[in-house]
Write a protein that holds these residues in place. Sequence first.
Motif, PDB file in Angstrom:
ATOM      1  N   ALA A 102      -1.736  -1.229  -0.180  1.00  0.00           N
ATOM      2  CA  ALA A 102      -2.163  -0.023   0.538  1.00  0.00           C
ATOM      3  C   ALA A 102      -2.029   1.215  -0.346  1.00  0.00           C
ATOM      4  O   ALA A 102      -2.886   2.110  -0.315  1.00  0.00           O
ATOM      5  N   LEU A 103      -0.967   1.274  -1.136  1.00  0.00           N
ATOM      6  CA  LEU A 103      -0.781   2.407  -2.039  1.00  0.00           C
ATOM      7  C   LEU A 103      -1.862   2.445  -3.117  1.00  0.00           C
ATOM      8  O   LEU A 103      -2.358   3.518  -3.479  1.00  0.00           O
ATOM      9  N   GLU A 104      -2.225   1.279  -3.602  1.00  0.00           N
ATOM     10  CA  GLU A 104      -3.289   1.219  -4.617  1.00  0.00           C
ATOM     11  C   GLU A 104      -4.594   1.755  -4.037  1.00  0.00           C
ATOM     12  O   GLU A 104      -5.308   2.525  -4.686  1.00  0.00           O
ATOM     13  N   THR A 105      -4.897   1.355  -2.806  1.00  0.00           N
ATOM     14  CA  THR A 105      -6.106   1.837  -2.146  1.00  0.00           C
ATOM     15  C   THR A 105      -6.038   3.341  -1.930  1.00  0.00           C
ATOM     16  O   THR A 105      -7.009   4.071  -2.195  1.00  0.00           O
ATOM     17  N   ARG A 144      -8.608  -6.352  15.127  1.00  0.00           N
ATOM     18  CA  ARG A 144      -9.771  -5.818  14.402  1.00  0.00           C
ATOM     19  C   ARG A 144     -11.032  -5.891  15.268  1.00  0.00           C
ATOM     20  O   ARG A 144     -11.822  -4.943  15.330  1.00  0.00           O
ATOM     21  N   ALA A 145     -11.226  -7.017  15.945  1.00  0.00           N
ATOM     22  CA  ALA A 145     -12.439  -7.204  16.755  1.00  0.00           C
ATOM     23  C   ALA A 145     -12.472  -6.281  17.966  1.00  0.00           C
ATOM     24  O   ALA A 145     -13.551  -5.918  18.456  1.00  0.00           O
ATOM     25  N   THR A 185     -10.053  -2.980   7.492  1.00  0.00           N
ATOM     26  CA  THR A 185     -10.764  -2.391   6.361  1.00  0.00           C
ATOM     27  C   THR A 185     -10.898  -0.886   6.591  1.00  0.00           C
ATOM     28  O   THR A 185     -10.644  -0.376   7.687  1.00  0.00           O
ATOM     29  N   SER A 186     -11.362  -0.175   5.573  1.00  0.00           N
ATOM     30  CA  SER A 186     -11.542   1.276   5.719  1.00  0.00           C
ATOM     31  C   SER A 186     -12.601   1.584   6.771  1.00  0.00           C
ATOM     32  O   SER A 186     -12.464   2.547   7.540  1.00  0.00           O
ATOM     33  N   ASP A 187     -13.651   0.775   6.830  1.00  0.00           N
ATOM     34  CA  ASP A 187     -14.691   0.997   7.848  1.00  0.00           C
ATOM     35  C   ASP A 187     -14.143   0.742   9.250  1.00  0.00           C
ATOM     36  O   ASP A 187     -14.466   1.476  10.199  1.00  0.00           O
ATOM     37  N   ALA A 215      -2.138   4.374  12.681  1.00  0.00           N
ATOM     38  CA  ALA A 215      -1.918   3.763  11.376  1.00  0.00           C
ATOM     39  C   ALA A 215      -1.254   2.402  11.505  1.00  0.00           C
ATOM     40  O   ALA A 215      -1.597   1.454  10.786  1.00  0.00           O
ATOM     41  N   GLY A 216      -0.275   2.296  12.419  1.00  0.00           N
ATOM     42  CA  GLY A 216       0.410   1.025  12.592  1.00  0.00           C
ATOM     43  C   GLY A 216      -0.526  -0.062  13.067  1.00  0.00           C
ATOM     44  O   GLY A 216      -0.503  -1.192  12.554  1.00  0.00           O
ATOM     45  N   ALA A 217      -1.368   0.246  14.049  1.00  0.00           N
ATOM     46  CA  ALA A 217      -2.324  -0.744  14.534  1.00  0.00           C
ATOM     47  C   ALA A 217      -3.256  -1.190  13.411  1.00  0.00           C
ATOM     48  O   ALA A 217      -3.573  -2.378  13.282  1.00  0.00           O
ATOM     49  N   ALA A 218      -3.688  -0.228  12.586  1.00  0.00           N
ATOM     50  CA  ALA A 218      -4.616  -0.555  11.498  1.00  0.00           C
ATOM     51  C   ALA A 218      -3.938  -1.360  10.388  1.00  0.00           C
ATOM     52  O   ALA A 218      -4.461  -2.384   9.939  1.00  0.00           O
TER      53      ALA A 218
END
Length: 296
Positions: free
Chosen positions: A283-286, A99-100, A216-218, A207-210
């Motif tokens: 993830a599906l809920e989001t 993330r960082a 987060t979405s941002d 997508a895999g890395a995220a």
Amino acid sequence: MSRAEYRIRALSLWNGAISIEPLKGGLSNESFLVSDANGRHVVRFGKDFPFHHVFRDRELMTARAAAEAGFAPRIEFAEPGVMVSAFIGAKTYGAEDVRANRLRIARLMRDFHTIMPSHVSGAGFMFWVFHVNRDYARTLVEGKSRMVDRLPGFLALNDALEAAQQPLPIVFGHNDLLPANFLDDGEKLWLIDFEYAGFNTAMFDLAGAASNAEMTSDESEGLLAEYFGRKPDGDLRRSHASMQCASLLREALWSMVSELHLSAPGADYVAYTAENLARLEAALETYQSTYGKLLP
């Protein structure tokens, strides 16, 4: 002396006495840190896993190509079932590190996707996650998995996630961007573990890395913007969000198949299945709160 240690000591590349230390973290392979008079080396054992579409000759070719292109450690020795690479004194990433360093990772992925096709050789391998998920379902039915009753729902979801994808150019992807497959020597990022590498859409690595780092979405937005060189539009965001769900579905199905066919030291595949199904549900809920229902 264990069988692995005996085999390591029998390899022909060592200079003088050696010391052997197991490396932790692998979910399907055994790896060891070996020191000799020439320095330190990583010894990785692995055999073909057809149920996971893993073939070691292709992995070795890709690892050599990635080293030649400057993305991976040098391959020093290989024979059937074993691969020895140079040890890099680098930090192994965790999720917080991904993330960082997401902008550096976006640039690394863009370079890998662009440069690797000029270095890989032999028959092209296509990694299309939606096909992989369907094939995993067949393997689970044949193996009488404890999760067979849930497979129709997983397959319907898989089809819906595939339909939500935005067409993108085909690149050469790593396709297994778990945090631990990134190494940072303080100046440069490296990639390791090329079992699943092959031609794909760039979105799967993004997508895999995220998803594997629980961005987060941002944070995901920043990753996409750095990779594509522009602020992502709505279609790109939706494609990325749906592919994150597909990545998590694949990881859960991978674990279910591994429950049937693998036994790696310290690996708890049942727990890993539960962990990834929980993350998939979140993830599906989001996704559905933003883009609407995927299924009727």
